[in-house]
Enzyme design. Sequence first.
Site, PDB file in Angstrom:
ATOM      1  N   ASP A 228      38.828  38.071  40.364  1.00 41.48           N
ATOM      2  CA  ASP A 228      37.791  37.053  40.625  1.00 41.48           C
ATOM      3  C   ASP A 228      37.943  35.648  39.969  1.00 41.48           C
ATOM      4  O   ASP A 228      38.098  35.836  38.677  1.00 41.48           O
ATOM      5  CB  ASP A 228      36.558  37.481  41.084  1.00 41.48           C
TER       6      ASP A 228
ATOM      7  N   GLU B 279      34.153  40.326  38.256  1.00 39.80           N
ATOM      8  CA  GLU B 279      33.944  40.313  36.819  1.00 39.80           C
ATOM      9  C   GLU B 279      33.201  39.060  36.473  1.00 39.80           C
ATOM     10  O   GLU B 279      32.095  39.217  35.494  1.00 39.80           O
ATOM     11  CB  GLU B 279      35.233  40.105  36.010  1.00 39.80           C
TER      12      GLU B 279
END
Lengths: 434, 434
Positions: free
Chosen positions: A114, A179
């Site tokens: 991400d 994350e």
Amino acid sequence: MEDAQGMDPAARADLAARVGRAVDGLAEDAAEMLRSLVRVPSLTGSEGAAQKVVAARMRTDGLETEVWEPDAADLAPYADHVTFHESYAGRPNVIGRLPGAGGGRSLILNAHIDTVETGDPSTWTHPPFSGDIVDGRLYGRGACDMKGGLVTHLIALAALRSAGYRPRGDVTVQSTISEEDGGAGALAAVLRGGGADGAIITEPTRLAVIVAQGGSLMFRLRVPGRSAHACVRDEGVSAIENFHVLHRALLAFEARRNASIDHPLYAPIANKVPVNIGVLRAGSWPSSVPEWLEAEGRAGLVPGEDLDAFRDLFRDEVAAAAATDPYLNEHPPAVEWFGGQFAPAEVPRDAPLARLLSGAHAAIVGDPPPIEAATYGADMRHFVRVGGIPCVMYGAGDVRVAHHADEHVSLADLATATKVIALAVADWCGVAEA
Amino acid sequence: MEDAQGMDPAARADLAARVGRAVDGLAEDAAEMLRSLVRVPSLTGSEGAAQKVVAARMRTDGLETEVWEPDAADLAPYADHVTFHESYAGRPNVIGRLPGAGGGRSLILNAHIDTVETGDPSTWTHPPFSGDIVDGRLYGRGACDMKGGLVTHLIALAALRSAGYRPRGDVTVQSTISEEDGGAGALAAVLRGGGADGAIITEPTRLAVIVAQGGSLMFRLRVPGRSAHACVRDEGVSAIENFHVLHRALLAFEARRNASIDHPLYAPIANKVPVNIGVLRAGSWPSSVPEWLEAEGRAGLVPGEDLDAFRDLFRDEVAAAAATDPYLNEHPPAVEWFGGQFAPAEVPRDAPLARLLSGAHAAIVGDPPPIEAATYGADMRHFVRVGGIPCVMYGAGDVRVAHHADEHVSLADLATATKVIALAVADWCGVAEA
């Protein structure tokens, strides 16, 4: 290299040379893989499309590939530590396992898929999802934070394979989600078990070995005011002017903390515990005194600091600042903690994995790498604190361009990191001739 | 009462008494009409539903009722003065005309139907669209600004009618749209022609006669910053911290202007030219240094000030403040003018209509009203500056509760204003027995 798996120096030098050549031979593949990943947006919460690309590549590379969505029920007990989502539907982790030949230590190679948003695309010289390559740099959101890190892992394994080596210990490449808002993906991977003897995260560390990760707690301030028609604005109280009071106090708080923290790894860092206000929203009408303001930010911690104690301290600072203002004293602002609640974490700077990785870097680059601390929060803590797995961070790229317009990574540095990771895999896990 | 249409004092006293009793007799009707209007939200841009209620009432009251949408093409030449909309579909003005019996001056009774938003409804003691009546006050968005003013006009005419009087001059009640964002509705009504010998707007003036209207120019500041990951926030430049510099400068600018303005009607007002920042938006991610900020506000002017000259002055102030900051000096903020651009306007404090309205107030209340200036912008300027129609403002309610949680109007004050308006109609237009 006491941690290397008993390889004699000549064989290791030969391996380093062969792997290095293999990585160089895969340079176009690496650049193309990174470009194709950058071109698929994967904002936190929308990782599905990029993970399909990752899974396809892992399968092509012969990894035992699992695609699975974290189960919110498993994460619920840790809701205070990561941004809790009711569902991870459409947001899988992708795990590629290379079973070892036997007899070596196991290793997790983690990268998050991400990214943060792009900000205003007009501030980018190269469009954020272009993957443009100019002067040896590949540009785009996620180029270094950290699709480049994922490419590092996959090309490192491909290079070992093409150079004729097979790790003895199991190697698991993890492409994990979420994350940026707290690490639910890596945490889910840790909780799913399997474990490992060590983990390396290829965050953009500028080829330094990072053994300490800062804490980062997202907070929201709700600052009240009293509305009034702007034509009699002095009869209202501006939530924006109230916020100025609190913002000044938080900057002073940050300065005091920086003066008092004495963690040796953080000594070279001027701002060890940044307090950042990243988002502001206030008021509803230009011609009304704003009666509300919401500020969202993050506050930094160093390893050794307790989250709850820090939260109390932060609240006290806000309350003390509010008490200096007649209106806020009567109408105190609220502090909320939300989203990513990154605890700090560290491993000893002479931890076996850190020394081994430093040795691999020295073998490839010629000089030992810096051993450093980071002020950012990362998934490292889940491996160290929840999984009990020694974890360090090492990768190409610079956090200074992450989360920034024109995020990029040097393809030469990416190749260096890839060689170092490949050699570290060999040193840590041992290798058999394939 | 030199301006009254030749009525002898006894007949006028009798008329005042009869009209007063008629207004009192219509108290329930007035409260019910106001409640029903408050219960139909009419945020600027969404006035259609409330205008249907108004039109139905005007027809019931026997007014020649016209419902028409302003034509954007007519307003285009004035786009710099009002918020320009491409279309006014679904947003009609409603005009109710009472043809005079002949031989009197004509009068426009204007009120705007649109309101500002409610802000956070949880800050209201009484829900914003409730129309709750408690201790003689009717609560809700628009209660005083200015659905109460519209009720004042309609009940005043109903009271004259029920007391047996018919105005000699034409009376036109206007329920116009889009005042809060610049007054496109009233401007369209002025441009449509028909004209009148005078106009009264029932803004909430606390029963003072307002002969001077402030200017109010909406502006937007776009303040740049340089993004960075929060973990190295000192390598970025916060657009929020940059804004603090500009905000402080604008407050100092306001203070200097207040010290230098010498318009006599504004002398009693501490803040004659309020500069208000009403809306802020900045940044996209809590853990990134914000690279952008947008602030929306309004700046006040007094009559006699030129809009373009003021805009230049304001821009110079922002530029001078930016020049004191190393980053802003290189990356200057932008100033935009948008939405309501209310020019200031005034009529002589001894204008016939002002004196006549004061006389009506004195006849009803017993004492003359204050003659004052307002710091807010209003539709008055369109009548005065574009239509050449003498215009004053007078009404129940207080701008201090307009645009505010728990906006309300005193029903007793509303009745007083209604009696004064009814008597002023009689005095200005003359009356025949119906």
